[in-house]
Structure formats: structure tokens, C-alpha cells
Design a protein around this motif. Structure first.
Motif, PDB file in Angstrom:
ATOM      1  N   MET A   1      -2.230   1.209   3.843  1.00 34.28           N
ATOM      2  CA  MET A   1      -1.244   0.901   4.869  1.00 34.28           C
ATOM      3  C   MET A   1      -0.901   2.154   5.665  1.00 34.28           C
ATOM      4  SD  MET A   1       1.365  -1.641   2.858  1.00 34.28           S
ATOM      5  CE  MET A   1       2.559  -1.513   4.150  1.00 34.28           C
ATOM      6  N   ALA A   2      -0.864   2.016   6.969  1.00 37.43           N
ATOM      7  CA  ALA A   2      -0.556   3.148   7.825  1.00 37.43           C
ATOM      8  C   ALA A   2       0.952   3.414   7.862  1.00 37.43           C
ATOM      9  CB  ALA A   2      -1.080   2.892   9.232  1.00 37.43           C
ATOM     10  N   GLU A   3       1.751   2.388   7.562  1.00 37.62           N
ATOM     11  CA  GLU A   3       3.209   2.501   7.595  1.00 37.62           C
ATOM     12  C   GLU A   3       3.669   3.582   6.620  1.00 37.62           C
ATOM     13  OE1 GLU A   3       6.770   1.134   9.311  1.00 37.62           O
ATOM     14  OE2 GLU A   3       4.754   0.366   9.667  1.00 37.62           O
ATOM     15  N   ALA A   4       4.581   4.466   7.103  1.00 37.52           N
ATOM     16  CA  ALA A   4       5.082   5.537   6.240  1.00 37.52           C
ATOM     17  C   ALA A   4       5.964   4.960   5.136  1.00 37.52           C
ATOM     18  CB  ALA A   4       5.879   6.530   7.082  1.00 37.52           C
ATOM     19  N   LEU A   5       5.845   5.514   3.938  1.00 34.81           N
ATOM     20  CA  LEU A   5       6.629   5.042   2.799  1.00 34.81           C
ATOM     21  C   LEU A   5       8.056   5.574   2.893  1.00 34.81           C
ATOM     22  CD1 LEU A   5       6.437   3.583  -0.008  1.00 34.81           C
ATOM     23  CD2 LEU A   5       6.110   5.867  -0.986  1.00 34.81           C
ATOM     24  N   PRO A   6       9.058   4.687   2.923  1.00 34.76           N
ATOM     25  CA  PRO A   6      10.450   5.143   2.958  1.00 34.76           C
ATOM     26  C   PRO A   6      10.784   5.935   1.692  1.00 34.76           C
ATOM     27  CG  PRO A   6      10.291   2.797   3.512  1.00 34.76           C
ATOM     28  CD  PRO A   6       8.955   3.216   2.982  1.00 34.76           C
ATOM     29  N   PRO A   7      11.637   6.948   1.808  1.00 35.11           N
ATOM     30  CA  PRO A   7      11.957   7.788   0.634  1.00 35.11           C
ATOM     31  C   PRO A   7      12.556   6.993  -0.528  1.00 35.11           C
ATOM     32  CG  PRO A   7      13.387   8.294   2.526  1.00 35.11           C
ATOM     33  CD  PRO A   7      12.282   7.441   3.034  1.00 35.11           C
ATOM     34  N   GLN A   8      13.241   5.879  -0.215  1.00 37.91           N
ATOM     35  CA  GLN A   8      13.840   5.064  -1.286  1.00 37.91           C
ATOM     36  C   GLN A   8      12.778   4.438  -2.191  1.00 37.91           C
ATOM     37  OE1 GLN A   8      14.400   4.922   2.031  1.00 37.91           O
ATOM     38  NE2 GLN A   8      16.283   3.798   2.487  1.00 37.91           N
ATOM     39  N   LEU A   9      11.545   4.320  -1.675  1.00 30.85           N
ATOM     40  CA  LEU A   9      10.456   3.671  -2.426  1.00 30.85           C
ATOM     41  C   LEU A   9       9.456   4.691  -2.971  1.00 30.85           C
ATOM     42  CD1 LEU A   9       9.726   0.635  -0.048  1.00 30.85           C
ATOM     43  CD2 LEU A   9      11.334   0.774  -1.976  1.00 30.85           C
ATOM     44  N   ARG A  10       9.898   5.926  -3.060  1.00 28.31           N
ATOM     45  CA  ARG A  10       9.001   7.001  -3.480  1.00 28.31           C
ATOM     46  C   ARG A  10       8.370   6.730  -4.859  1.00 28.31           C
ATOM     47  NH1 ARG A  10      10.976  13.257  -4.336  1.00 28.31           N
ATOM     48  NH2 ARG A  10       8.975  14.108  -4.975  1.00 28.31           N
ATOM     49  N   GLN A  11       9.081   5.992  -5.688  1.00 28.42           N
ATOM     50  CA  GLN A  11       8.626   5.716  -7.055  1.00 28.42           C
ATOM     51  C   GLN A  11       7.274   4.993  -7.088  1.00 28.42           C
ATOM     52  OE1 GLN A  11      11.704   3.981  -9.576  1.00 28.42           O
ATOM     53  NE2 GLN A  11      10.155   2.848 -10.725  1.00 28.42           N
ATOM     54  N   ILE A  12       6.940   4.261  -6.009  1.00 26.07           N
ATOM     55  CA  ILE A  12       5.704   3.465  -6.023  1.00 26.07           C
ATOM     56  C   ILE A  12       4.550   4.151  -5.273  1.00 26.07           C
ATOM     57  CG2 ILE A  12       6.925   1.276  -6.264  1.00 26.07           C
ATOM     58  CD1 ILE A  12       6.482   0.785  -3.265  1.00 26.07           C
ATOM     59  N   GLN A  13       4.755   5.390  -4.823  1.00 24.04           N
ATOM     60  CA  GLN A  13       3.737   6.026  -3.977  1.00 24.04           C
ATOM     61  C   GLN A  13       2.400   6.216  -4.709  1.00 24.04           C
ATOM     62  OE1 GLN A  13       4.695  10.039  -2.719  1.00 24.04           O
ATOM     63  NE2 GLN A  13       5.720  10.541  -4.635  1.00 24.04           N
ATOM     64  N   HIS A  14       2.445   6.572  -5.998  1.00 28.28           N
ATOM     65  CA  HIS A  14       1.190   6.824  -6.719  1.00 28.28           C
ATOM     66  C   HIS A  14       0.447   5.524  -7.026  1.00 28.28           C
ATOM     67  CE1 HIS A  14       2.000  11.059  -6.979  1.00 28.28           C
ATOM     68  NE2 HIS A  14       3.168  10.842  -7.544  1.00 28.28           N
ATOM     69  N   HIS A  15       1.187   4.444  -7.231  1.00 30.68           N
ATOM     70  CA  HIS A  15       0.532   3.152  -7.462  1.00 30.68           C
ATOM     71  C   HIS A  15      -0.146   2.672  -6.172  1.00 30.68           C
ATOM     72  CE1 HIS A  15       3.760   3.508 -10.475  1.00 30.68           C
ATOM     73  NE2 HIS A  15       2.892   2.921 -11.281  1.00 30.68           N
ATOM     74  N   LEU A  16       0.515   2.905  -5.043  1.00 30.99           N
ATOM     75  CA  LEU A  16      -0.090   2.555  -3.753  1.00 30.99           C
ATOM     76  C   LEU A  16      -1.324   3.407  -3.477  1.00 30.99           C
ATOM     77  CD1 LEU A  16       3.122   2.092  -1.567  1.00 30.99           C
ATOM     78  CD2 LEU A  16       1.495   0.310  -2.222  1.00 30.99           C
ATOM     79  N   ARG A  17      -1.244   4.686  -3.830  1.00 31.43           N
ATOM     80  CA  ARG A  17      -2.395   5.579  -3.615  1.00 31.43           C
ATOM     81  C   ARG A  17      -3.566   5.147  -4.494  1.00 31.43           C
ATOM     82  NH1 ARG A  17      -0.871  11.525  -4.500  1.00 31.43           N
ATOM     83  NH2 ARG A  17       0.207  11.191  -2.530  1.00 31.43           N
ATOM     84  N   THR A  18      -3.280   4.756  -5.735  1.00 32.37           N
ATOM     85  CA  THR A  18      -4.340   4.277  -6.625  1.00 32.37           C
ATOM     86  C   THR A  18      -4.972   3.006  -6.056  1.00 32.37           C
ATOM     87  OG1 THR A  18      -3.233   5.226  -8.553  1.00 32.37           O
ATOM     88  CG2 THR A  18      -4.863   3.514  -8.983  1.00 32.37           C
ATOM     89  N   GLY A  19      -4.137   2.139  -5.491  1.00 32.30           N
ATOM     90  CA  GLY A  19      -4.657   0.937  -4.842  1.00 32.30           C
ATOM     91  C   GLY A  19      -5.576   1.287  -3.687  1.00 32.30           C
ATOM     92  N   GLN A  20      -5.170   2.269  -2.891  1.00 30.68           N
ATOM     93  CA  GLN A  20      -5.977   2.697  -1.748  1.00 30.68           C
ATOM     94  C   GLN A  20      -7.316   3.266  -2.202  1.00 30.68           C
ATOM     95  OE1 GLN A  20      -5.013   2.252   1.471  1.00 30.68           O
ATOM     96  NE2 GLN A  20      -7.050   2.934   2.083  1.00 30.68           N
ATOM     97  N   GLU A  21      -7.290   4.059  -3.277  1.00 28.65           N
ATOM     98  CA  GLU A  21      -8.515   4.666  -3.801  1.00 28.65           C
ATOM     99  C   GLU A  21      -9.513   3.610  -4.293  1.00 28.65           C
ATOM    100  OE1 GLU A  21      -7.130   7.240  -6.874  1.00 28.65           O
ATOM    101  OE2 GLU A  21      -6.510   8.827  -5.505  1.00 28.65           O
TER     102      GLU A  21
END
Length: 275
Positions: A1-21
Motif C-alpha cells: 500500500m502506498a498510503e502512509a501508515l499513521p503513527p497510531q498504527l505503528r504496531q502493525i508496520q512489520h506485519h504489513l512489511r512481511t505481507g509486502q515481502e
């Protein structure tokens, strides 16, 4: 997703990155990583405009993926999906654990421990984690952090579960290895898994580990023999079915060892009533 991750949702950033990979490598893994991220994000913050906008786009992406993967049993059947993610996570875990116990500390093994812990998080979309998976997740997160910090500081990490609080974690790991690991683990191919010496800085965002390339072979156990009449409960049948699904998932990766191991577990359960 190109949409920037809001800071409140920072906890899910690594799961999203793993999904992207895993977008192309394993779309099923990508789908469930994003499903976990969406469910967790809803609990974190679904009220503020930027979070709501982000989560709506994530939902749209999930709907699109679900349509594209509609014929895949790992998406249409929860039991198969659970087996797929668990199999993938444990293969990464066992590779990293084998490298760790052999004293080979490098970025790929840290990445493997860390990704395994994230995928064990993802299993919660199917319900509560089993005690074994809970302990594997706890251990993998600890190991990834511990080894990363040691190498960053130029220190030599200790192999295995030495120094970790909680005997239950060590007991669970030893039990899991007793049935999952061969007596002489196969070594990863050097061209698949480049090794980095002590002092390497672990970057969790750019290390590619192809599925199946790092999974140790499994030593087939002796097939149990049926002794007398066995009374099976509905739960026994469900567990046996689960092991058969795991075997099917392993065959998707041409991992014969894991397929044989899970079929043997199913056979033992059906013939003895015990796991």
C-alpha cells in the motif's frame, strides 16, 4: 500500500512489511499478514480520520486479494489456511534455531526468527494460539532481539535457550525439536543463504528468504502399530484432520519430510488415541 501508515498504527508496520515481502513469493502469507494487520489496526484506532482512511484502503486490498485467490483452499478454508501459515512459520523458526544452536549468527537467521514470530502473531486470526505456538513466538522474538543486539554491539551471542527466563519455554522447544528436527540437520545452501559474521547490522526490511530453501529435512519416525480397540473423541478426529491438512500444505512446498512427519502424527493419533 502506498498510503502512509499513521503513527497510531505503528504496531502493525512489520506485519504489513512481511505481507509486502510475500506479495509474489507466497500470496497466502501476504493475505493473512494483512488480515491480521487490519484486525489489529481496528482495535488500535478506527476512529481518527487518518486511521479510518488507512484501514478502509487495507480492507479494499484484502477484498481484492480474496477474489483473486478465491480458488485457493488456504483462503477459502480456515483449517487449511491455519496449516499453511503455521507450517511456514515453523519452517523459518526451525531453520533459525538450527543455525543458532550451531553457532552460526547472521542477518538471515535473525530475520528468520523475527519473521517466524510475526507469522505466529498472524495465527491469532484463526483463534487463540496453542501453548506450543505461544512459546515459539515468545522465544523467537527474544532470540531475534538478543542476537541482533549482540552483533550490533560486537558481542558473541550464546547459542540455544540459555539465559532465557521460564523453564516452560525451554521444555516446549526441546519437545518440539525432538519430533521436528533430524539427528544430523541438513545445512543450508550457501548461495541461498549468504552468511554475515559478528558485527553485522540486522536490517529486517531487505533480506529475502525463499520458502522451502531453509527448511531442514525431517527424519521419519517409526510408524505406530494399532494395539486393541481405540476410542477416539471428536477432538481426536479434528486433530488428525489438522495434521493431514498440514501434510498437504507441506507438499505444496515439496517438503516431503514435514509431510511425512504430519501424516505419522495423524496415524499415531488414529491408531493409539495419543499424540
Amino acid at each position: 500500500m502506498a498510503e502512509a501508515l499513521p503513527p497510531q498504527l505503528r504496531q502493525i508496520q512489520h506485519h504489513l512489511r512481511t505481507g509486502q515481502e510475500h506479495e509474489k513469493r507466497d500470496p497466502v502469507v501476504a493475505y493473512y499478514c494483512r488480515l491480521y494487520a487490519m484486525q489489529t489496526g481496528m482495535k488500535l484506532d478506527s476512529k481518527t480520520p487518518e486511521c479510518r482512511k488507512f484501514l478502509v484502503k487495507l480492507m479494499d486490498q484484502l477484498e481484492k486479494m480474496k477474489k483473486e485467490l478465491g480458488d485457493n483452499e488456504s483462503i477459502s478454508q480456515e483449517l487449511v489456511g491455519h496449516a499453511h501459515i503455521e507450517n511456514y512459520a515453523l519452517k523459518m523458526f526451525l531453520y533459525a534455531d538450527n543455525e543458532d544452536r550451531s553457532g552460526r549468527f547472521h542477518k538471515n537467521m535473525i530475520k528468520s526468527f523475527y519473521t517466524a514470530s510475526l507469522l505466529l502473531d498472524v495465527l491469532s486470526v484463526f483463534g487463540e494460539l496453542s501453548e506450543e505456538n505461544f512459546q515459539h513466538r515468545k522465544y523467537a522474538k527474544w532470540k531475534a532481539t538478543y542476537i541482533h543486539n549482540c552483533l550490533k554491539n560486537g558481542e558473541m551471542p550464546q547459542s540455544g535457550p540459555i539465559g532465557m527466563e521460564g523453564d516452560s519455554v525451554i521444555d516446549t522447544l526441546q519437545d518440539a525439536r525432538a519430533v521436528s528436527m533430524p539427528s544430523q540437520p541438513s545445512q543450508p545452501s550457501p548461495h541461498v543463504l549468504p552468511r554475515d559474521g559478528p558485527g553485522a547490522n540486522a536490517n529486517f526490511s531487505n533480506i529475502q528468504i525463499p520458502p522451502g530453501a531453509h527448511a531442514p529435512a525431517n527424519t521419519p519416525a517409526e510408524v505406530p502399530h494399532c494395539t486393541g480397540e481405540v476410542r477416539l473423541t471428536p477432538e481426536d478426529y479434528t486433530r488428525a484432520q489438522k495434521y493431514c491438512k498440514y501434510a498437504g500444505s507441506a507438499l505444496q512446498y515439496e517438503d516431503v519430510g514435514a509431510a511425512v512427519q504430519n501424516l505419522q502424527k495423524a496415524l499415531k493419533l488414529l491408531t493409539t488415541g495419543r499424540e
